[in-house]
Scaffold this active site. Sequence first.
Site: not given
Ligand code: BGC
Length: 742
Positions: A258
């Site tokens: 993530d």
């Molecule tokens: C979120 C993800 C997301 C990623 C990219 C993160 O903070 O938890 O779900 O895909 O950001 O935007």
Amino acid sequence: MKKAILTIAAAIMTIAAMAQPKLTKDNIDDVINAMTLQEKASLLVGVRSSLVPGAAGYTCGIDRFGIPVTVLADGPAGLRIRPTREGDSKTYYATGMPIGTLLASSWDTELVETVTKAIGEEVLEYGVDVLLAPGVNLHRNPLCGRNFEYFSEDPLLSGKMAAAYVRGIQSNGVGTSVKHFATNNQETNRLENNSIVSQRALRELYLKNFEIAIKEGKPWTVMSSYNKLNGNYTQQDYDLLTTILKKEWGFDGIVMTDWGNKEGTVKSAKAGNDLMEPGRQNEVDRIIAAVQDGSISKEELDRNVRNMLNYIIRTPKFNGYNFTNKPDLAAHAKVALKGAEESIVLLKNDNACLPLKGTEKVALYGVTSIDFVAGGTGSGEVNKAYVVNMEDALIKAGFTLDNTLADFNRTYVNYKKAENRLNHGWAQAKVKEIAVPLSAIHEQAAANDMAIYVLGRNAGEGADRNINGDFELTEAERDLIRDLSVEYHALGKKVVIVLNIGGVIETASWKGLVDAILLPWSPGQEGANAIANILTGKVSPSGKLPMTFPVKYQDHPSSLNFPYDWNLFHARGVKKDFEYTKYEEGIWVGYRHFATRGAEVSYPFGYGLSYTSFEYSTLAIKATADGFEATIAVTNKGSVAGKEVVQLYVSAPEGGLEKPACELKAFAKTKELKPGESQTLTLKVSNYELASFNEATSAWEAASGRYSIRFGSSVQDIRATAEFKLKKALSWPVNNVLSPER
Ligand code: BGC
């Protein structure tokens, strides 16, 4: 002589080509052999780029091997990119589809595939390679701020929905990222929180949905979560990412982090987390240093690089797809409408209050009738060209609205938005309900045929919801429902509530005051039209709850271990539910708890009304090579067309592990049945799906004996039962990993 020179030149060119081969699907090892350490490390770390403005991240391109930069963008309720670009008059809007929870309420995998096929076309045509979706985490607790992106409290429903979601997107030749692996079940301190979970709860609940999604959907990528699980960051856990995901389940794509930058990049790379996103130079440096000092072996490095190259050769970028930037938004708006129509849940409909004639004079209450909530906030928010609100939708459907009331709501919403913009620089925040004077309601009740009250909530990434004023109604909302009930009922007029929400709210204390309750969740840009079509009976509702609506928040066992009071964590020294969260409830999540303990609920799992009624008959069970197949006929006994969701629950024989009273093992939805029409549905269950996880033996075990097979219209409304006899006990041993005691 000339010939010799030519031969030498040809040989040099061949060597050069060998040393610098252009990537094809057949020469991945040659490319790996020709790569420098710097190049290999770079490929494992995301890069910054502006290829598609608003995309969340990119993978590194290496020109000399013909490796392109690939583009990763959010989901899940549609593609998230920036809708406008500097110096460019064109727009790049994406379709705002129903949120994950609403899609799950359809209980219809074909519908989900149709919706995500359309999303996938936008991904492809806007030049994106991977959609960072679906969000699969289980609804462990109703207050998780991102539940709206996720599907259900049940792992089978959640897993089947996720697999369908993946198939629909990937049918376009673009990828998905099933996220957030795993136990990202709260937003509070989500980067650091340690989920402490028993192996059984993990295997049966929190990993099960991912297992189904991986095996049946075959996603290109998986996103590990930010949090820790039983002591390790998930992105650094070899047992989670390699032993279970890659080896046990056969996942053959890449795992990406993530969006962070944890110091343990080396541990992540070793664990099988192939890609660090969004990527920083220090991560490249850490990998290089670790290879040089031997803490990452050449085999480990090359394994991850090989996974990345295998991913890259699948992408539209690599295959030179000429995207148009012109997805068929008009066609997709129709898909968004259908997605919502087929999923909205009718919770209450006393005295056939709905459907309406469609010509009534309606007093439309609630700031949310204007400030409509199409989706949630954060990375899951889609930049859509428009959102139809309830006022527009009801007028379009033929209703006459009380203009004074509509003006009052509109003026107030515009004023609040302007105030927000002035004070906070943005107008996004949801406008809170405003009190309506009783004297006004008294007059409106006399002047209109009925009241529709749109009650709204939004939720988003980065924060969990509160009990006060979020799970529970605010004072203004409570007063409004009470006053509408008194004033309209005094004149024999109806009150209908529309719950435009992102997560479960309290309903038990007020539902008795109103005639009908419709639950469209956050239904996307066309959702208000879908609500209108249900209100008028153009569409008969067929959605069912993918989770339980409890009487009180505290009825959920997980409420003892969930950070529901956000303010508490500003107090010093609070570690529980912040630094760590003990999933002490084990497998007793959602209906597994309520059904087993016989606890009262407001609306049970799987519940949802229709404008017609269905009869279940001619049930048959037949053993198959690896389980059983059940058939059941469903007949529409009412006077309008409709669809029914049949849910197959299984109760295991006594003895062995303690089990929930019943568990969902299969489900199917009929086509639209005309009055009097029948359809026979076939539902398959494998022996493996009957098994529970025994920590003592580290095995999935299905006890021998008689399994009771129950066909329900909800978990509480069982319409037919049968039996399946498993002659001998079966067991599937798996790796004994991820123990909380490790
Ligand atoms: C979120 C993800 C997301 C990623 C990219 C993160 O903070 O938890 O779900 O895909 O950001 O935007």
